[in-house]
Every structure is written in structure tokens, then in C-alpha cells.
Scaffold this motif. Structure first.
Motif, PDB file in Angstrom:
ATOM      1  N   ARG A 127       8.340  -9.397  -1.658  1.00 52.49           N
ATOM      2  CA  ARG A 127       9.491  -8.584  -1.255  1.00 52.49           C
ATOM      3  C   ARG A 127      10.826  -9.233  -1.625  1.00 52.49           C
ATOM      4  O   ARG A 127      11.858  -8.563  -1.630  1.00 52.49           O
ATOM      5  CB  ARG A 127       9.434  -8.317   0.251  1.00 52.49           C
ATOM      6  N   ARG A 128      10.815 -10.514  -1.937  1.00 50.52           N
ATOM      7  CA  ARG A 128      12.040 -11.197  -2.364  1.00 50.52           C
ATOM      8  C   ARG A 128      12.290 -11.055  -3.861  1.00 50.52           C
ATOM      9  O   ARG A 128      13.325 -11.487  -4.361  1.00 50.52           O
ATOM     10  CB  ARG A 128      11.958 -12.685  -2.000  1.00 50.52           C
ATOM     11  N   SER A 129      11.329 -10.462  -4.576  1.00 46.52           N
ATOM     12  CA  SER A 129      11.462 -10.285  -6.019  1.00 46.52           C
ATOM     13  C   SER A 129      12.222  -9.004  -6.337  1.00 46.52           C
ATOM     14  O   SER A 129      12.178  -8.026  -5.582  1.00 46.52           O
ATOM     15  CB  SER A 129      10.067 -10.225  -6.658  1.00 46.52           C
ATOM     16  N   GLU A 130      12.892  -8.998  -7.487  1.00 49.85           N
ATOM     17  CA  GLU A 130      13.544  -7.790  -7.985  1.00 49.85           C
ATOM     18  C   GLU A 130      12.586  -6.940  -8.804  1.00 49.85           C
ATOM     19  O   GLU A 130      12.919  -5.813  -9.171  1.00 49.85           O
ATOM     20  CB  GLU A 130      14.757  -8.166  -8.841  1.00 49.85           C
ATOM     21  N   ARG A 131      11.387  -7.459  -9.070  1.00 50.69           N
ATOM     22  CA  ARG A 131      10.408  -6.724  -9.881  1.00 50.69           C
ATOM     23  C   ARG A 131       8.990  -6.999  -9.383  1.00 50.69           C
ATOM     24  O   ARG A 131       8.126  -7.460 -10.136  1.00 50.69           O
ATOM     25  CB  ARG A 131      10.530  -7.099 -11.360  1.00 50.69           C
ATOM     26  N   PRO A 132       8.692  -6.698  -8.129  1.00 46.42           N
ATOM     27  CA  PRO A 132       7.395  -7.065  -7.557  1.00 46.42           C
ATOM     28  C   PRO A 132       6.244  -6.146  -7.997  1.00 46.42           C
ATOM     29  O   PRO A 132       6.338  -4.929  -7.911  1.00 46.42           O
ATOM     30  CB  PRO A 132       7.631  -6.950  -6.054  1.00 46.42           C
ATOM     31  N   LEU A 169      -2.147   0.688  -0.018  1.00 49.22           N
ATOM     32  CA  LEU A 169      -1.043  -0.234  -0.274  1.00 49.22           C
ATOM     33  C   LEU A 169      -0.031   0.388  -1.227  1.00 49.22           C
ATOM     34  O   LEU A 169       1.190   0.275  -1.024  1.00 49.22           O
ATOM     35  CB  LEU A 169      -1.603  -1.524  -0.865  1.00 49.22           C
ATOM     36  N   SER A 170      -0.517   1.062  -2.259  1.00 43.78           N
ATOM     37  CA  SER A 170       0.375   1.715  -3.211  1.00 43.78           C
ATOM     38  C   SER A 170       1.239   2.761  -2.517  1.00 43.78           C
ATOM     39  O   SER A 170       2.453   2.846  -2.746  1.00 43.78           O
ATOM     40  CB  SER A 170      -0.443   2.361  -4.330  1.00 43.78           C
ATOM     41  N   HIS A 171       0.626   3.554  -1.663  1.00 43.15           N
ATOM     42  CA  HIS A 171       1.357   4.600  -0.946  1.00 43.15           C
ATOM     43  C   HIS A 171       2.435   4.008  -0.032  1.00 43.15           C
ATOM     44  O   HIS A 171       3.574   4.497   0.005  1.00 43.15           O
ATOM     45  CB  HIS A 171       0.368   5.427  -0.120  1.00 43.15           C
ATOM     46  N   ARG A 172       2.096   2.950   0.685  1.00 41.23           N
ATOM     47  CA  ARG A 172       3.032   2.410   1.680  1.00 41.23           C
ATOM     48  C   ARG A 172       4.126   1.534   1.084  1.00 41.23           C
ATOM     49  O   ARG A 172       5.216   1.429   1.656  1.00 41.23           O
ATOM     50  CB  ARG A 172       2.247   1.641   2.746  1.00 41.23           C
ATOM     51  N   LEU A 173       3.847   0.900  -0.055  1.00 41.40           N
ATOM     52  CA  LEU A 173       4.843   0.000  -0.640  1.00 41.40           C
ATOM     53  C   LEU A 173       5.719   0.672  -1.692  1.00 41.40           C
ATOM     54  O   LEU A 173       6.748   0.122  -2.082  1.00 41.40           O
ATOM     55  CB  LEU A 173       4.147  -1.214  -1.263  1.00 41.40           C
ATOM     56  N   ARG A 174       5.335   1.860  -2.146  1.00 42.00           N
ATOM     57  CA  ARG A 174       6.121   2.568  -3.165  1.00 42.00           C
ATOM     58  C   ARG A 174       7.577   2.733  -2.749  1.00 42.00           C
ATOM     59  O   ARG A 174       8.481   2.504  -3.572  1.00 42.00           O
ATOM     60  CB  ARG A 174       5.475   3.935  -3.445  1.00 42.00           C
ATOM     61  N   PRO A 175       7.909   3.097  -1.485  1.00 40.30           N
ATOM     62  CA  PRO A 175       9.320   3.245  -1.113  1.00 40.30           C
ATOM     63  C   PRO A 175      10.126   1.954  -1.225  1.00 40.30           C
ATOM     64  O   PRO A 175      11.357   1.989  -1.341  1.00 40.30           O
ATOM     65  CB  PRO A 175       9.255   3.732   0.344  1.00 40.30           C
ATOM     66  N   GLU A 176       9.447   0.804  -1.191  1.00 43.00           N
ATOM     67  CA  GLU A 176      10.134  -0.481  -1.304  1.00 43.00           C
ATOM     68  C   GLU A 176      10.268  -0.931  -2.759  1.00 43.00           C
ATOM     69  O   GLU A 176      10.855  -1.986  -3.022  1.00 43.00           O
ATOM     70  CB  GLU A 176       9.375  -1.558  -0.527  1.00 43.00           C
ATOM     71  N   GLY A 177       9.716  -0.175  -3.679  1.00 43.64           N
ATOM     72  CA  GLY A 177       9.774  -0.562  -5.081  1.00 43.64           C
ATOM     73  C   GLY A 177       8.721  -1.560  -5.503  1.00 43.64           C
ATOM     74  O   GLY A 177       8.799  -2.125  -6.597  1.00 43.64           O
ATOM     75  N   VAL A 178       7.716  -1.781  -4.643  1.00 40.76           N
ATOM     76  CA  VAL A 178       6.609  -2.664  -5.003  1.00 40.76           C
ATOM     77  C   VAL A 178       5.540  -1.836  -5.704  1.00 40.76           C
ATOM     78  O   VAL A 178       5.006  -0.890  -5.121  1.00 40.76           O
ATOM     79  CB  VAL A 178       6.000  -3.348  -3.758  1.00 40.76           C
ATOM     80  N   VAL A 213       2.823  -4.325 -16.349  1.00 41.01           N
ATOM     81  CA  VAL A 213       3.823  -5.195 -15.742  1.00 41.01           C
ATOM     82  C   VAL A 213       5.123  -5.167 -16.527  1.00 41.01           C
ATOM     83  O   VAL A 213       6.217  -5.308 -15.959  1.00 41.01           O
ATOM     84  CB  VAL A 213       3.271  -6.635 -15.626  1.00 41.01           C
ATOM     85  N   GLY A 214       5.026  -4.959 -17.829  1.00 41.03           N
ATOM     86  CA  GLY A 214       6.216  -4.960 -18.667  1.00 41.03           C
ATOM     87  C   GLY A 214       7.009  -3.673 -18.671  1.00 41.03           C
ATOM     88  O   GLY A 214       8.077  -3.606 -19.294  1.00 41.03           O
ATOM     89  N   GLN A 215       6.543  -2.638 -17.970  1.00 42.13           N
ATOM     90  CA  GLN A 215       7.248  -1.357 -17.972  1.00 42.13           C
ATOM     91  C   GLN A 215       8.509  -1.406 -17.097  1.00 42.13           C
ATOM     92  O   GLN A 215       8.595  -2.182 -16.148  1.00 42.13           O
ATOM     93  CB  GLN A 215       6.329  -0.248 -17.456  1.00 42.13           C
ATOM     94  N   PRO A 216       9.497  -0.558 -17.410  1.00 45.18           N
ATOM     95  CA  PRO A 216      10.700  -0.475 -16.568  1.00 45.18           C
ATOM     96  C   PRO A 216      10.329  -0.095 -15.146  1.00 45.18           C
ATOM     97  O   PRO A 216       9.256   0.466 -14.879  1.00 45.18           O
ATOM     98  CB  PRO A 216      11.525   0.634 -17.246  1.00 45.18           C
ATOM     99  N   ARG A 217      11.221  -0.373 -14.223  1.00 48.34           N
ATOM    100  CA  ARG A 217      10.899  -0.233 -12.809  1.00 48.34           C
ATOM    101  C   ARG A 217      10.752   1.215 -12.347  1.00 48.34           C
ATOM    102  O   ARG A 217      10.257   1.460 -11.233  1.00 48.34           O
ATOM    103  CB  ARG A 217      11.958  -0.921 -11.952  1.00 48.34           C
ATOM    104  N   ASP A 218      11.127   2.183 -13.169  1.00 44.01           N
ATOM    105  CA  ASP A 218      10.902   3.582 -12.780  1.00 44.01           C
ATOM    106  C   ASP A 218       9.494   4.042 -13.133  1.00 44.01           C
ATOM    107  O   ASP A 218       9.106   5.162 -12.798  1.00 44.01           O
ATOM    108  CB  ASP A 218      11.934   4.500 -13.446  1.00 44.01           C
ATOM    109  N   CYS A 219       8.727   3.169 -13.783  1.00 39.64           N
ATOM    110  CA  CYS A 219       7.396   3.538 -14.259  1.00 39.64           C
ATOM    111  C   CYS A 219       6.345   2.905 -13.359  1.00 39.64           C
ATOM    112  O   CYS A 219       6.097   1.699 -13.423  1.00 39.64           O
ATOM    113  CB  CYS A 219       7.209   3.081 -15.701  1.00 39.64           C
ATOM    114  N   PHE A 220       5.728   3.728 -12.517  1.00 39.46           N
ATOM    115  CA  PHE A 220       4.690   3.262 -11.601  1.00 39.46           C
ATOM    116  C   PHE A 220       3.328   3.694 -12.142  1.00 39.46           C
ATOM    117  O   PHE A 220       2.919   4.837 -11.967  1.00 39.46           O
ATOM    118  CB  PHE A 220       4.912   3.836 -10.201  1.00 39.46           C
ATOM    119  N   ILE A 221       2.663   2.779 -12.830  1.00 44.64           N
ATOM    120  CA  ILE A 221       1.304   3.042 -13.314  1.00 44.64           C
ATOM    121  C   ILE A 221       0.364   2.604 -12.207  1.00 44.64           C
ATOM    122  O   ILE A 221       0.203   1.417 -11.941  1.00 44.64           O
ATOM    123  CB  ILE A 221       1.016   2.279 -14.615  1.00 44.64           C
TER     124      ILE A 221
END
Length: 230
Positions: A127-132, A169-178, A213-221
């Protein structure tokens, strides 16, 4: 490099796919914290990476079937870095044929309970990362209706547990950008020709991880699903 100063934790990185993941992240500039049940195997893997002069690697012992070992590993990583950018839940014990009660317990405890506990302990650093990113190397054995592997049913059970954990985990952490990225490869080989009629290779699986991992942060695979030869 593409992943300069990225902090990456990889379990089961003493050999095979885990080691290849660690080598590939480090080659792109990441700082790698790698673990294995055998501390010697982890140390040897880190030495190989560090000798190549790419991103640095540090070795730790972690037996995911032992909650105490999981806590010690998480605490050790927290003592070495203020954040984690990528957690790769790779470690799992594959067995086929007849196995003992103890082996059944270890398979399920390591891949299921261990994955949940380690992720839980390392989530504050993520959660301290800008790209978790949390990457789960699950297996086709975690897909509903899959019966194509020769793996023991305990391995199937463990991988279904991992898949369920990754989904919520994906469902619950998506709003945090993880981002939670899960791979469901069939049984694959470590090396071989990378042709359409050949078995999936570890390098191709690792390349999928690097791509996601290398995708921009708007891309949630969320998942990689694979066709297989048989």
C-alpha cells in the motif's frame, strides 16, 4: 532499465520458474527479495543474480506451510525496505501419485494458508507503493472443471483455494489501485521450443507476468487463461 528501483518479493525462487522470475525482474533493474524453503537454494539464486551486475537480490528462508516462518520472512523484508511494488506468490509443492497425510497437509498449508498469510503481512508495504501489484502463479488446476493435470487432488484443492483468494482480493483492492494478477497455466516445461504445437514453457509464463506488470496503471489485467495441447 524498465523496472529500476522496483522492489519485488518472489516466493519459491530457489529454482525453476521462481528463479527465472527473479532473474528476469533483476535484469530489468528491480531489487529482488527472494525466498525458498531451503535457505541455501535461495542464497545460491541471489548470488547468481548479483554476479550478473543487474538489480540486486537478497535471499531469505520461508516455509509457507509454517506460519511462524511466514511472519519471520515478512518481518525481515519490512526491515529491508519501506515499500513493496510487486509480490509474486509463486511457491507451491506439486505432487502426483500416492502421497502421505503429511504431504497433503503441507501442500494445502503452503499454497493456500501460506499465500493468504504472506499477502496479509506484506499488504501494508504494498500500500506504500505507487504501483502495487500482487501476482499469483495459480495453475490450470485452479480452474473449475479442469481435469487435465496428473497432480494429486491436494494440489487441485490448494490451487482452487488460491483462486478464490485472488478473486476476492482483486475485487476488494481494486478501489485502492492495487492490481491482483493471476495466471492459470497448464502443466508446463521449464525449457523447450516455443512453437504453436509445443508445451507451454516457463519463459512464456514469465513473459506474461512481465507484460502485465509493465502496463500503465489504468490497465487491470486480472487473469491469464491458457489453451493447452491436450
Amino acid at each position: 532499465m524498465e523496472f529500476d528501483d522496483m522492489r519485488v518479493v518472489i516466493t519459491g525462487a530457489g529454482r525453476d520458474t521462481g528463479l527465472l522470475l527473479a532473474e528476469t525482474f533483476a535484469a530489468r533493474g528491480a531489487r529482488v527479495f527472494l525466498s525458498a524453503r531451503d535457505e541455501g537454494a535461495a542464497s545460491r539464486a541471489a548470488d547468481v543474480i548479483n554476479q550478473r551486475g543487474a538489480g540486486p537480490a537478497e535471499a531469505f528462508r520461508c516455509d509457507l506451510a509454517d506460519p511462524g516462518s511466514v511472519r519471520e520472512f515478512a518481518d525481515a523484508v519490512a526491515g529491508r525496505t519501506e515499500r513493496i511494488d510487486v509480490l509474486v506468490n509463486n511457491a507451491a509443492t506439486y505432487r502426483d501419485g500416492e502421497i502421505s497425510d503429511v504431504e497433503v497437509e503441507q501442500i494445502i498449508a503452503g499454497a493456500a494458508t501460506g499465500t493468504v498469510l504472506l499477502t496479509q503481512h506484506l499488504l501494508p508495504l504494498l500500500r506504500r507503493s505507487e504501483r502495487p501489484d500482487i501476482v499469483n502463479m495459480i495453475s490450470g488446476c485452479g480452474e473449475p472443471g479442469n481435469h487435465r493435470s496428473d497432480a494429486h487432488p491436494a494440489f487441485y484443492a490448494a490451487k482452487h483455494a488460491q483462486a478464490g483468494f485472488a478473486g476476492i482480493l482483486s475485487h476488494r483492492l481494486r478501489p485502492e489501485g492495487v492490481r491482483v494478477i493471476s495466471l492459470f497455466p497448464p502443466d508446463f516445461v521449464q525449457e523447450g521450443p516455443r512453437t504453436a504445437g509445443s508445451a507451454l514453457t516457463a519463459r512464456s509464463v514469465v513473459d506474461c507476468v512481465m507484460f502485465a506488470v509493465g502496463q500503465p496503471r489504468d490497465c487491470f489485467i486480472r487473469e491469464f487463461r491458457f489453451e493447452q495441447v491436450r
